[in-house]
Design an enzyme around this catalytic site. Structure first.
Site, PDB file in Angstrom:
ATOM      1  N   GLY A   1      -6.281 -10.618  -3.756  1.00 40.38           N
ATOM      2  CA  GLY A   1      -5.201 -10.992  -4.664  1.00 40.38           C
ATOM      3  C   GLY A   1      -5.487 -10.665  -6.119  1.00 40.38           C
TER       4      GLY A   1
ATOM      5  N   ASP B   1      -4.421 -12.750   5.705  1.00 44.92           N
ATOM      6  CA  ASP B   1      -4.159 -13.603   4.546  1.00 44.92           C
ATOM      7  C   ASP B   1      -2.802 -13.275   3.948  1.00 44.92           C
ATOM      8  OD1 ASP B   1      -4.962 -11.035   3.670  1.00 44.92           O
ATOM      9  OD2 ASP B   1      -5.451 -11.833   1.691  1.00 44.92           O
TER      10      ASP B   1
ATOM     11  N   ASP C   1     -13.500  -1.805  -2.980  1.00 41.62           N
ATOM     12  CA  ASP C   1     -12.750  -0.642  -2.523  1.00 41.62           C
ATOM     13  C   ASP C   1     -11.644  -0.407  -3.524  1.00 41.62           C
ATOM     14  OD1 ASP C   1     -11.099  -3.028  -1.362  1.00 41.62           O
ATOM     15  OD2 ASP C   1      -9.765  -1.306  -1.236  1.00 41.62           O
TER      16      ASP C   1
ATOM     17  N   CYS D   1     -18.847  20.004  -9.799  1.00 41.83           N
ATOM     18  CA  CYS D   1     -19.324  20.235 -11.172  1.00 41.83           C
ATOM     19  C   CYS D   1     -20.412  21.311 -11.212  1.00 41.83           C
ATOM     20  CB  CYS D   1     -19.819  18.932 -11.782  1.00 41.83           C
ATOM     21  SG  CYS D   1     -18.480  17.762 -12.087  1.00 41.83           S
TER      22      CYS D   1
ATOM     23  N   HIS E   1     -15.122  15.220  -6.741  1.00 46.55           N
ATOM     24  CA  HIS E   1     -15.805  14.802  -7.974  1.00 46.55           C
ATOM     25  C   HIS E   1     -15.654  13.305  -8.222  1.00 46.55           C
ATOM     26  CE1 HIS E   1     -17.144  14.149 -11.998  1.00 46.55           C
ATOM     27  NE2 HIS E   1     -15.978  13.550 -12.214  1.00 46.55           N
TER      28      HIS E   1
ATOM     29  N   ASP F   1      -8.782  -3.553   6.649  1.00 45.91           N
ATOM     30  CA  ASP F   1      -8.149  -4.713   6.022  1.00 45.91           C
ATOM     31  C   ASP F   1      -7.278  -5.411   7.071  1.00 45.91           C
ATOM     32  OD1 ASP F   1      -5.976  -3.064   6.290  1.00 45.91           O
ATOM     33  OD2 ASP F   1      -5.544  -2.903   4.156  1.00 45.91           O
ATOM     34  N   SER F   2      -6.681  -6.523   6.696  1.00 39.09           N
ATOM     35  CA  SER F   2      -5.979  -7.337   7.693  1.00 39.09           C
ATOM     36  C   SER F   2      -4.551  -6.862   7.942  1.00 39.09           C
ATOM     37  CB  SER F   2      -5.930  -8.785   7.213  1.00 39.09           C
ATOM     38  OG  SER F   2      -5.056  -8.893   6.095  1.00 39.09           O
ATOM     39  N   GLY F   3      -4.067  -5.970   7.104  1.00 40.53           N
ATOM     40  CA  GLY F   3      -2.667  -5.573   7.176  1.00 40.53           C
ATOM     41  C   GLY F   3      -1.795  -6.396   6.248  1.00 40.53           C
ATOM     42  N   GLY F   4      -2.316  -7.546   5.827  1.00 40.16           N
ATOM     43  CA  GLY F   4      -1.528  -8.453   4.987  1.00 40.16           C
ATOM     44  C   GLY F   4      -1.065  -7.817   3.696  1.00 40.16           C
TER      45      GLY F   4
ATOM     46  N   CYS G   1     -22.428  16.783  -8.816  1.00 38.99           N
ATOM     47  CA  CYS G   1     -21.651  16.928  -7.577  1.00 38.99           C
ATOM     48  C   CYS G   1     -21.371  18.409  -7.309  1.00 38.99           C
ATOM     49  CB  CYS G   1     -20.362  16.110  -7.644  1.00 38.99           C
ATOM     50  SG  CYS G   1     -18.950  16.969  -8.374  1.00 38.99           S
TER      51      CYS G   1
ATOM     52  N   CYS H   1     -22.684  15.534 -14.314  1.00 38.52           N
ATOM     53  CA  CYS H   1     -22.476  15.240 -12.894  1.00 38.52           C
ATOM     54  C   CYS H   1     -23.084  16.363 -12.049  1.00 38.52           C
ATOM     55  CB  CYS H   1     -20.986  15.116 -12.601  1.00 38.52           C
ATOM     56  SG  CYS H   1     -20.604  14.805 -10.867  1.00 38.52           S
TER      57      CYS H   1
HETATM   58 ZN   LIG Z   1     -18.714  16.114 -10.497  1.00 37.31          ZN
END
Ligand SMILES: [Zn+2]
Length: 349
Positions: free
Chosen positions: A196, A114, A246, A289, A315, A60-63, A286, A284
């Site tokens: 924003g 920004d 994100d 799980c 998870h 990111d820009s740091g803004g 994963c 799930c």
């Molecule tokens: Zn899971």
């Protein structure tokens, strides 16, 4: 994109991220600039090598951090003066400096500097903030194009191009958002973000702003909504045409014992799971799980064990990445136009 604020997605190692299928992570320019510093990272061969992540990184820009972590910041047309949240030292960030830091980090995708308009903001304030963001976008682009070939890895890793995305601001005013998007598209960035949002506004407003801006962004370039959201939100936005998102939510919530599952949100600290032998999410697949019970995850939280953060995070990340994978598959199967859209340039690196 899992968020790797300080060069690490909190509580999980890079090999785990790879095993979960994460292709790109986010690094925070503000944090990495303050500690360990962009110059040491550059001397270590860039962020990819420093953190041993041979896949894509967006910085990111740091803004956003300058604005959210610094009550005493001073904003001028030139840039922003702020104090470090670590030691109180004074720093000055300009669009040019933000580009230099992101170039030094070696981000695959850098973000234009920004000003994140706070919520609520009246129209005058939103207009003034927008004016600054557009002027800073132009300066970011000029500086980035002039300096991004400077880094050693541009020749070490041929094909690894650094891209610059612009950020659409405009508060909660759809016409300001559209005006901003139109001007930024004319400047011809490599991709476009909507920033924003998720700053405290009602969810309908978030949706309205995304819907207002998306049609104005070129479909052949990545479209990124910053800082969202809950599982149903990211699915909804992806179906509207958002390519990238994100959020710290899956990782931050995990460290507080909150799991996102196919049955809804689960507070694993709850006493009712104390002797529950079932997996956290029966749907799930994963590694967590497949192996552990709700009772064990609850015990780890209760006992303050570090493994708790790791397992919960694995998870939640698997759940989020799984949502996006499912949406991608469905979109590609159902819409040949989406399947044949050209891959963004960073994907070919
Ligand atoms: Zn899971």
């Amino acid at each position: 994109m899992p968020v790797g604020t300080q060069g690490t997605v909190k509580a999980v190692s890079q090999d785990v991220l790879e095993s979960l299928g994460a292709e790109i992570i986010l690094g925070n320019t503000y944090h990495l600039y303050l500690r360990p510093g962009h110059d040491p990272i550059r001397r270590m061969g860039g962020l990819h090598r420093f953190i041993s992540w041979p896949h894509a990184i967006l910085t990111d820009s740091g803004g956003f951090q300058v604005f959210s972590l610094n009550a005493l910041r001073q904003v001028s047309d030139e840039g922003v003066r702020f104090r470090s949240h670590l030691d109180g030292s004074s720093h000055f960030f300009t669009p040019e400096h933000s580009m230099d830091v992101q170039i030094a980090l070696g981000a695959d995708i850098a973000m234009a500097f920004d000003e994140c308009t706070e919520y609520p903001a009246d129209r005058n304030r939103a207009e003034e903030s927008l004016r600054l963001t557009m002027a800073w976008a132009r300066r970011s682009l000029g500086h980035f194009r002039a300096h991004c070939p400077d880094v050693p890895w541009s020749t070490e890793m041929p094909g690894r191009a650094q891209s610059l995305f612009a950020i659409v601001q405009g508060g909660m005013y759809a016409d300001l958002r559209r005006q901003c998007a139109g001007r930024l598209v004319e400047m011809d960035f490599d991709g476009y973000a909507i920033g924003g949002l998720s700053v405290g506004e009602p969810r309908e407003a978030t949706l309205e702003m995304i819907a207002a801006v998306l049609p104005l962004l070129p479909p052949a370039k990545p479209r990124y909504v910053m800082g969202v959201g809950y599982p149903d939100e990211i699915e909804q936005y992806a179906r509207m045409g958002v390519d990238m998102m994100d959020c710290v939510l899956p990782t931050r919530a995990a460290r507080h014992g909150l799991l996102f599952t196919s049955e809804g949100r689960m507070n694993i600290k709850n006493k009712r799971y104390a002797e529950d032998p079932s997996p956290p999410d029966p749907d799930c697949a994963c590694p967590v799980c497949r192996r552990y019970s709700r009772a064990y995850l609850r015990h780890l939280v209760q006992a303050g064990e570090p493994l708790s953060a790791a397992l919960n995070t694995i998870h939640n990340l698997a759940y989020y990445l799984g949502i996006m994978e499912r949406v991608r598959t469905q979109l590609q199967a159902g819409d040949p136009r989406l399947a044949s859209a050209p891959a963004p340039s960073w994907q070919t690196s």
